[in-house]
Design an enzyme around this catalytic site. Sequence first.
Site, PDB file in Angstrom:
ATOM      1  N   GLU A  15      58.342  70.442  26.301  1.00 52.07           N
ATOM      2  CA  GLU A  15      58.292  70.635  25.255  1.00 52.07           C
ATOM      3  C   GLU A  15      59.230  70.127  24.587  1.00 52.07           C
ATOM      4  OE1 GLU A  15      57.820  75.090  22.963  1.00 52.07           O
ATOM      5  OE2 GLU A  15      57.221  74.809  25.127  1.00 52.07           O
ATOM      6  N   ASP A  17      60.119  71.084  20.018  1.00 49.86           N
ATOM      7  CA  ASP A  17      60.123  72.232  18.828  1.00 49.86           C
ATOM      8  C   ASP A  17      60.742  71.700  17.796  1.00 49.86           C
ATOM      9  OD1 ASP A  17      58.202  73.540  20.782  1.00 49.86           O
ATOM     10  OD2 ASP A  17      59.724  74.623  20.943  1.00 49.86           O
ATOM     11  N   GLU A  19      60.759  74.831  14.392  1.00 48.70           N
ATOM     12  CA  GLU A  19      60.211  75.741  14.403  1.00 48.70           C
ATOM     13  C   GLU A  19      60.880  76.655  12.709  1.00 48.70           C
ATOM     14  OE1 GLU A  19      59.357  77.491  18.914  1.00 48.70           O
ATOM     15  OE2 GLU A  19      60.887  77.741  18.165  1.00 48.70           O
TER      16      GLU A  19
END
Length: 202
Positions: A15, A17, A19
Amino acid sequence: MELSDADTNPHNDDEIDIELLGHDKRIDWVLQTNVYANGVGTGREEKFYFWFDPTQQHHYYSILWNSHHIVFLVDNIPVREFPNNGKFSTAYPSKPVSLYVTIWDGSEWATNGGKYPVNYKYAPFVASFTDLEMTGCITNSTQPGSSCSNATLSSIDPVQGPDFVKLSNQQMSAMDWARRKLMFYSYCKDSARFKVLPPECN
């Protein structure tokens, strides 16, 4: 914005990310970046304050991911580089992923450790996207062949080419500014969370 293979590897996923953590009237908007691999639950988060209000107009959020490094950029300014230098090969994402862009409720952790939960009286919550661009090789888990396995990587995937092996001096200066002025949390400085810091922090 999340690059993840959790749909095909739910217990062993990679993963990457970017955000945007919501704010209230006391706290500025926060950009959080995160990397983890092989289902390792401990993320490698870093958090930054914005130098603008991200709700006033569209901005560019980018992830450059190749075999050399992962670079997180905001309006083409690098804020973080996660190099693949051999210190943490098991923590470097390497599997094919999908792109997810969504709004979700992170009240349990995102706003001062859950101090300020989402107030649903302001729903519905809306995000708008424009100028989405993706470059890379294409893989399909249902087919044995893919564009990722043909020829050399640099010929089929531009981000593997020589222009993306390392940051330029100008990019390094911009990233240094972002990290000195805007970063307020790095997992590499969280000795309360890590009794022994991850190897790349040394």
